[in-house]
Design an enzyme around this catalytic site. Structure first.
Site, PDB file in Angstrom:
ATOM      1  N   ASP A 131       7.019  -1.060 -10.498  1.00 18.96           N
ATOM      2  CA  ASP A 131       6.215  -1.049 -11.730  1.00 18.96           C
ATOM      3  C   ASP A 131       6.721  -0.058 -12.768  1.00 18.96           C
ATOM      4  OD1 ASP A 131       3.494  -1.515  -9.527  1.00 18.96           O
ATOM      5  OD2 ASP A 131       4.420  -3.008 -10.810  1.00 18.96           O
ATOM      6  N   HIS A 164      -2.228  -1.167  -7.553  1.00 15.07           N
ATOM      7  CA  HIS A 164      -1.374  -2.286  -7.092  1.00 15.07           C
ATOM      8  C   HIS A 164      -0.734  -2.929  -8.316  1.00 15.07           C
ATOM      9  CE1 HIS A 164       0.172  -5.357  -4.576  1.00 15.07           C
ATOM     10  NE2 HIS A 164      -0.913  -5.960  -4.163  1.00 15.07           N
ATOM     11  N   HIS A 204       5.207   4.694  -2.929  1.00 16.70           N
ATOM     12  CA  HIS A 204       5.031   3.362  -2.313  1.00 16.70           C
ATOM     13  C   HIS A 204       4.667   3.554  -0.846  1.00 16.70           C
ATOM     14  CE1 HIS A 204       5.813  -0.815  -1.191  1.00 16.70           C
ATOM     15  NE2 HIS A 204       5.776  -1.084  -2.458  1.00 16.70           N
TER      16      HIS A 204
HETATM   17  C1  SDX Z   1       2.861  -2.158  -5.993  1.00 12.14           C
HETATM   18  O1  SDX Z   1       2.473  -2.656  -1.106  1.00 12.14           O
HETATM   19  C2  SDX Z   1       3.325  -3.212  -1.939  1.00 12.14           C
HETATM   20  O2  SDX Z   1       4.323  -3.767  -1.558  1.00 12.14           O
HETATM   21  C3  SDX Z   1       2.940  -3.138  -3.414  1.00 12.14           C
HETATM   22  C4  SDX Z   1       3.982  -3.652  -4.375  1.00 12.14           C
HETATM   23  C5  SDX Z   1       4.179  -5.134  -4.221  1.00 12.14           C
HETATM   24  O3  SDX Z   1       5.270  -5.619  -4.577  1.00 12.14           O
HETATM   25  O4  SDX Z   1       3.173  -5.817  -3.864  1.00 12.14           O
HETATM   26  O5  SDX Z   1       5.202  -2.999  -4.169  1.00 12.14           O
HETATM   27  C6  SDX Z   1       3.557  -3.438  -5.820  1.00 12.14           C
HETATM   28  O6  SDX Z   1       1.657  -2.119  -5.921  1.00 12.14           O
HETATM   29  C7  SDX Z   1       3.699  -0.901  -6.206  1.00 12.14           C
HETATM   30  C8  SDX Z   1       2.825   0.390  -6.233  1.00 12.14           C
HETATM   31  C9  SDX Z   1       2.200   0.475  -7.617  1.00 12.14           C
HETATM   32  N1  SDX Z   1       1.248   1.583  -7.710  1.00 12.14           N
HETATM   33  C10 SDX Z   1       1.516   2.705  -8.370  1.00 12.14           C
HETATM   34  O7  SDX Z   1       2.591   2.958  -8.925  1.00 12.14           O
HETATM   35  C11 SDX Z   1       0.355   3.689  -8.454  1.00 12.14           C
HETATM   36  C12 SDX Z   1       0.882   5.097  -8.163  1.00 12.14           C
HETATM   37  N2  SDX Z   1       1.310   5.131  -6.765  1.00 12.14           N
HETATM   38  C13 SDX Z   1       0.343   5.669  -5.846  1.00 12.14           C
HETATM   39  O8  SDX Z   1      -0.998   5.560  -6.136  1.00 12.14           O
HETATM   40  C14 SDX Z   1       0.751   5.563  -4.390  1.00 12.14           C
HETATM   41  O9  SDX Z   1       2.063   5.967  -4.297  1.00 12.14           O
HETATM   42  C15 SDX Z   1       0.599   4.217  -3.687  1.00 12.14           C
HETATM   43  C16 SDX Z   1      -0.788   3.687  -3.835  1.00 12.14           C
HETATM   44  C17 SDX Z   1       1.558   3.222  -4.236  1.00 12.14           C
HETATM   45  C18 SDX Z   1       0.903   4.442  -2.224  1.00 12.14           C
HETATM   46  O10 SDX Z   1      -0.016   5.328  -1.786  1.00 12.14           O
HETATM   47  P1  SDX Z   1      -0.043   5.829  -0.258  1.00 12.14           P
HETATM   48  O11 SDX Z   1       1.057   5.233   0.542  1.00 12.14           O
HETATM   49  O12 SDX Z   1      -1.432   5.653   0.223  1.00 12.14           O
HETATM   50  O13 SDX Z   1       0.386   7.332  -0.418  1.00 12.14           O
HETATM   51  P2  SDX Z   1      -0.626   8.506  -0.344  1.00 12.14           P
HETATM   52  O14 SDX Z   1      -1.733   8.267  -1.318  1.00 12.14           O
HETATM   53  O15 SDX Z   1      -0.946   8.712   1.090  1.00 12.14           O
HETATM   54  O16 SDX Z   1       0.267   9.721  -0.901  1.00 12.14           O
HETATM   55  C19 SDX Z   1       0.963  10.581  -0.045  1.00 12.14           C
HETATM   56  C20 SDX Z   1       1.115  11.845  -0.878  1.00 12.14           C
HETATM   57  C21 SDX Z   1      -0.227  12.421  -1.357  1.00 12.14           C
HETATM   58  O17 SDX Z   1      -0.010  13.823  -1.573  1.00 12.14           O
HETATM   59  P3  SDX Z   1      -0.657  14.877  -0.537  1.00 12.14           P
HETATM   60  O18 SDX Z   1      -2.118  14.515  -0.373  1.00 12.14           O
HETATM   61  O19 SDX Z   1       0.146  14.662   0.755  1.00 12.14           O
HETATM   62  O20 SDX Z   1      -0.435  16.225  -1.150  1.00 12.14           O
HETATM   63  O21 SDX Z   1       1.842  11.559  -2.086  1.00 12.14           O
HETATM   64  C22 SDX Z   1       0.982  11.779  -3.207  1.00 12.14           C
HETATM   65  C23 SDX Z   1      -0.435  11.789  -2.683  1.00 12.14           C
HETATM   66  O22 SDX Z   1      -1.265  12.578  -3.545  1.00 12.14           O
HETATM   67  N3  SDX Z   1       1.226  10.662  -4.125  1.00 12.14           N
HETATM   68  C24 SDX Z   1       1.334  10.798  -5.431  1.00 12.14           C
HETATM   69  C25 SDX Z   1       1.632   9.507  -5.908  1.00 12.14           C
HETATM   70  N4  SDX Z   1       1.681   8.645  -4.886  1.00 12.14           N
HETATM   71  C26 SDX Z   1       1.411   9.355  -3.772  1.00 12.14           C
HETATM   72  N5  SDX Z   1       1.212  11.877  -6.233  1.00 12.14           N
HETATM   73  C27 SDX Z   1       1.397  11.643  -7.557  1.00 12.14           C
HETATM   74  N6  SDX Z   1       1.706  10.445  -8.080  1.00 12.14           N
HETATM   75  C28 SDX Z   1       1.821   9.360  -7.300  1.00 12.14           C
HETATM   76  N7  SDX Z   1       2.114   8.173  -7.837  1.00 12.14           N
END
Ligand code: SDX
Length: 397
Positions: free
Chosen positions: A331, A236, A275
């Site tokens: 981010d 997050h 996201h």
């Molecule tokens: C913020 O919610 C908000 O509004 C948050 C925010 C705010 O203003 O409050 O916008 C701020 O927290 C932004 C997000 C910051 N976090 C990151 O950048 C960390 C990296 N991002 C991920 O961990 C992820 O994208 C999330 C946590 C942000 C979202 O995760 P989800 O929606 O649960 O997505 P998921 O884990 O279900 O992923 C779906 C697929 C998966 O692949 P498969 O299993 O289908 O093969 O996408 C892949 C995931 O492995 N994936 C990623 C990835 N994010 C998702 N693979 C590599 N790198 C990534 N960053």
């Protein structure tokens, strides 16, 4: 094996609550605060004006804005006992841990915010609620600046209420001895834009936490500390720090293809990408990409920017990321800007908390003014065993 968290995306998306504060269209990359597009607010407004908009529902007129700014700037000092408490942390304490602890401690300073102590239903007393809002928004930058000064081993600085909100924050970080010192206007404006775009984001994890905790009618200091605790996590608000560490670990543009192959093997995560709601380019990331240029024109180009731009280019031309709708989020560029402004990486979640407190408080007010206010009590889907008989210790394997 104490059992693992059973993860099912269907369950993790179910928390729902009605709100009029922020609108997001994740497919079209739209973000609006109370109906105003984020692009216009970032360009034309100020963070404090946006805070008023989020909390009270519309843009203030001149008199309302003056009263609002004066009230908040008159609440920037923190109690000397809180300063003493902060000075008791380890010399290398993480500033976000200090912020969370100190915000929580504030609940012991203001019994008028705590229904069980004050004997009043605070949520029926708008004046009392506004007083907590002024205190939290006024004191949070001071707590953040004290945590930073603690981290660099320097004396804490008092606020200077004649400055604007963001100027005062920058001043408390570095208060230079030269007379008439004033933070550079380009830095102040850039940081104010960062604060605007970080102020609210619908029901993100930390805001959902704020709603959940404040639905018990606990005081807002305790609820904000809880929300900040959720924001602290690397998935997050902690992601900004993780993005910087990722870019520094990649080191050169030549190393990017190898890093991306590790991501595709799920051995690395592309921090700052993806996201839960945006399945397109995060509109805030677009704004930040422009802010980076303003900062680089003043401070010089950050070498990490070259890696970030190439990383984005290669990822967005790779079906692995496109198929999973993974685009830069807020981010991805914010950390480069903060780093270029001289902030250490562990200050990043602190810099996220200051503006997001306006969003948390907007949801606090909206949640408590709901005539059908009820405590958050999600249900679970039970997947465990049932109907077992107690086995004496000696008979167990
Ligand atoms: C913020 O919610 C908000 O509004 C948050 C925010 C705010 O203003 O409050 O916008 C701020 O927290 C932004 C997000 C910051 N976090 C990151 O950048 C960390 C990296 N991002 C991920 O961990 C992820 O994208 C999330 C946590 C942000 C979202 O995760 P989800 O929606 O649960 O997505 P998921 O884990 O279900 O992923 C779906 C697929 C998966 O692949 P498969 O299993 O289908 O093969 O996408 C892949 C995931 O492995 N994936 C990623 C990835 N994010 C998702 N693979 C590599 N790198 C990534 N960053």
């Amino acid at each position: 094996d104490f059992g693992t968290m059973i993860y099912d995306p269907g369950y993790y998306n179910t928390a729902v609550c009605k709100s009029q504060i922020t609108y997001i269209d994740g497919d079209r990359g739209i973000l609006e605060y109370r109906g105003y597009p984020i692009e216009e607010l970032a360009e034309k407004s100020s963070f404090l004006e946006v805070g008023y908009l989020l909390i009270y529902g519309d843009l203030p007129n001149r008199e309302q804005l003056n009263v609002w700014q004066t009230k908040i700037m008159n609440h920037t000092f923190i109690h000397e006992n809180l300063i003493s408490m902060m000075k008791g942390f380890r010399y290398d304490a993480h500033p976000m841990g200090m912020l969370i602890s100190t915000m929580s401690a504030m609940s012991t300073f203001y019994p008028d915010a705590n229904p069980s102590l004050a004997g009043v239903d605070i949520y029926k007393n708008k004046q009392l609620m506004n007083k907590q809002i002024f205190r939290i928004l006024g004191k949070l930058p001071t707590i953040a600046a004290c945590a930073y000064r603690h981290r660099i081993g320097r004396p804490y600085n008092d606020p200077l209420n004649t400055f604007t909100y963001t100027e005062n924050f920058l001043y408390m970080l570095d208060r230079l001895s030269e007379t008439n010192y004033k933070p550079h206007p380009t830095l102040t404006r850039a940081l104010d834009k960062l604060f605007i775009i970080h102020a609210d984001h619908e029901l993100n994890c930390s805001t959902a936490t704020m709603r959940q905790i404040s639905s018990t009618l606990v005081d807002p200091y305790t609820a904000v500390a809880g929300a900040a605790s959720a924001l602290y996590g690397p998935l997050h608000g902690g992601a900004t720090e993780a993005v910087l560490r990722m870019l520094e670990a990649i080191g050169t543009v030549e190393n990017i293809p190898n890093f991306l192959s590790l991501v595709k093997q799920k051995k690395q995560r592309l921090m700052g990408f993806g996201h839960r709601v945006y399945k397109s380019y995060d509109p805030r990331a677009k704004i930040l990409k422009k802010v980076t240029q303003e900062i680089f024109d003043l401070l010089g180009m950050n070498p990490l920017m070259k890696i970030a731009v190439e990383l984005e280019r290669l990822a967005l031309s790779d079906s692995y990321f496109i198929d999973r709708q993974l685009y830069p989020n807020v981010d991805f560029y914010s950390g480069i800007i903060y780093k270029s402004m001289g902030f250490p990486t562990d200050m990043f979640p602190v810099l996220f908390s200051i503006p997001r407190a306006a969003g948390w408080l907007a949801h606090w007010v909206e949640g408590l003014s709901d005539p059908e206010l009820r405590i958050f009590r999600p249900r679970q889907v039970y997947l465990g065993r049932r109907g077992l008989t107690y086995a004496p210790l000696e008979s167990r394997q």
